[in-house]
Write an enzyme that holds these catalytic residues in place. Structure first.
Site, mmCIF file in Angstrom:
data_model
loop_
_atom_site.group_PDB
_atom_site.id
_atom_site.type_symbol
_atom_site.label_atom_id
_atom_site.label_comp_id
_atom_site.label_asym_id
_atom_site.label_seq_id
_atom_site.Cartn_x
_atom_site.Cartn_y
_atom_site.Cartn_z
ATOM 1 N N PRO A 147 0.809 -1.215 0.000
ATOM 2 C CG PRO A 147 -0.762 -1.543 1.666
ATOM 3 C CD PRO A 147 0.548 -2.042 1.168
ATOM 4 C CD GLU A 148 4.246 2.525 -3.554
ATOM 5 O OE1 GLU A 148 4.448 3.632 -4.073
ATOM 6 O OE2 GLU A 148 4.743 1.476 -3.991
ATOM 7 C CG HIS A 206 -1.849 -14.466 8.226
ATOM 8 N ND1 HIS A 206 -0.773 -14.915 8.946
ATOM 9 C CD2 HIS A 206 -1.933 -15.269 7.140
ATOM 10 C CE1 HIS A 206 -0.215 -15.929 8.327
ATOM 11 N NE2 HIS A 206 -0.911 -16.175 7.221
ATOM 12 N NE ARG A 244 6.516 -9.852 4.137
ATOM 13 C CZ ARG A 244 6.742 -9.278 2.958
ATOM 14 N NH1 ARG A 244 5.803 -9.245 2.041
ATOM 15 N NH2 ARG A 244 7.887 -8.736 2.688
#
Length: 297
Positions: free
Chosen positions: A2-3, A93, A112
């Site tokens: 995500p940017e 997750h 992550r």
DNA sequence: CATGGGTCCTGAGTGC
DNA sequence: TGCACTCAGGACCCAT
């Protein structure tokens, strides 16, 4: 990853979905995600009973506003939010769950485990990192030489300087590579060797790339999905990122991949010459190039 | 201060 | 088929 365009897409999704809902309970299953306050139980307790009043964004930070508190959430590499009904099957997750008073749940998933959450009163004090952010790419502050001014004293590679969130906020690896390509500048050019004219072209390139990416719902190169679980569409318009060895869509020369600032860096050796040339900045693909890009995929 | 490298983390991909 | 290894990178930490 995500940017700015991806975070903006998530922001819009969440704004539609969660504003007005009231939190009744919060479950923090992976304490490392919550940085502030340090005790995740306190984090959960503080949020109980609050009503979401808005969703904002600053750089890559997502800001979830309530009456008195602001939840500052950074998705880092793979953070995802998803509003679901209670009892719906849960993805693996899932590390934080916000339960609302209407049998819906906002689930935060992060394979992550790099994402972070900071809960602050109003906006004070902003978490470190957020405070030092440079201007938004669309801030008029960057016009009339503003961007040049921010980079001309830096001698690091331009790519490193653009990844630095204090230069300007929101660019990450994908959009830095794409913007440098669109501006026709080599990623390793020392920032202090960028001319004012080039800096202006770079600013235009950054804005155009980001605008198009937002319109396409962001890029899903690896795992990105928006607040509805949908993939973005900009990856099919990428010119250099993840295209090493493939032909440049403008000139046909193979795209190269090198390492800059410890990051995979993609560029066209012909369109982004290492040494300055009297070559106009390459316009973003239009018409035929777009069709070629779509046909390719 | 500016800069660059290491670190965190897990799953996908690669080579043998 | 299995296993060791490499790679992906945003922000932070630290050495130079």
């Amino acid at each position: 990853m995500p940017e700015l365009p991806e975070v903006e897409s998530v922001r819009r999704n969440l704004e539609t979905q969660i504003v007005g809902r009231t939190v009744v309970r919060v479950e923090v299953r992976l304490p490392r995600i919550v940085r502030t306050p340090p005790n995740p139980e306190v984090f959960a307790a503080m949020l109980s009973g609050v009503t979401v009043t808005g969703v904002g964004r600053r750089g890559k930070y997502l800001l979830i506003y309530t009456d008195a508190l602001t939840l500052v959430s950074h998705l880092r590499m793979e953070g995802q939010y998803r509003l679901t009904k209670a009892g719906e099957e849960e993805s693996s997750h899932t590390h934080v769950v916000f339960y609302f008073n209407d049998k819906t749940e906002l689930r935060y998933r992060d394979v992550r485990q790099f994402g972070t959450m900071d809960l602050v009163y109003g906006g004070m004090p902003w978490p470190r990192g957020l405070l030092e952010l440079g201007p938004e790419p669309f801030d008029s502050l960057l016009e009339k030489g503003g961007l040049w001014h921010r980079i001309h004293s830096r001698r690091a590679p331009l790519k490193s300087v653009l990844l630095d969130q204090t230069t300007l906020a929101g660019l990450g690896n994908i959009y830095v590579d794409e913007s440098l390509f669109a501006a026709g500048i080599h990623p390793e050019r020392p920032a202090n060797q960028v001319t004012k004219v080039q800096a202006q072209a770079l600013l235009s390139a950054i804005r155009e790339v980001l605008t198009r990416a937002i319109a396409a719902g962001g890029s899903s190169v690896r795992t990105y999905v928006d607040g509805y679980g949908r993939h973005g569409g900009f990856q099919i318009q990428l010119q250099v990122y993840a295209r090493e060895g493939q032909s440049c869509r403008v000139c046909g020369v193979p795209i190269e991949k090198i390492r800059v600032a410890g990051r995979g860096t993609h560029f066209c050796p012909q369109c982004q010459p290492r040494r300055r040339q009297t070559r106009p900045a390459i316009a973003l693909q239009t018409g035929v190039a777009v069709k070629r890009a779509i046909d390719f995929w």
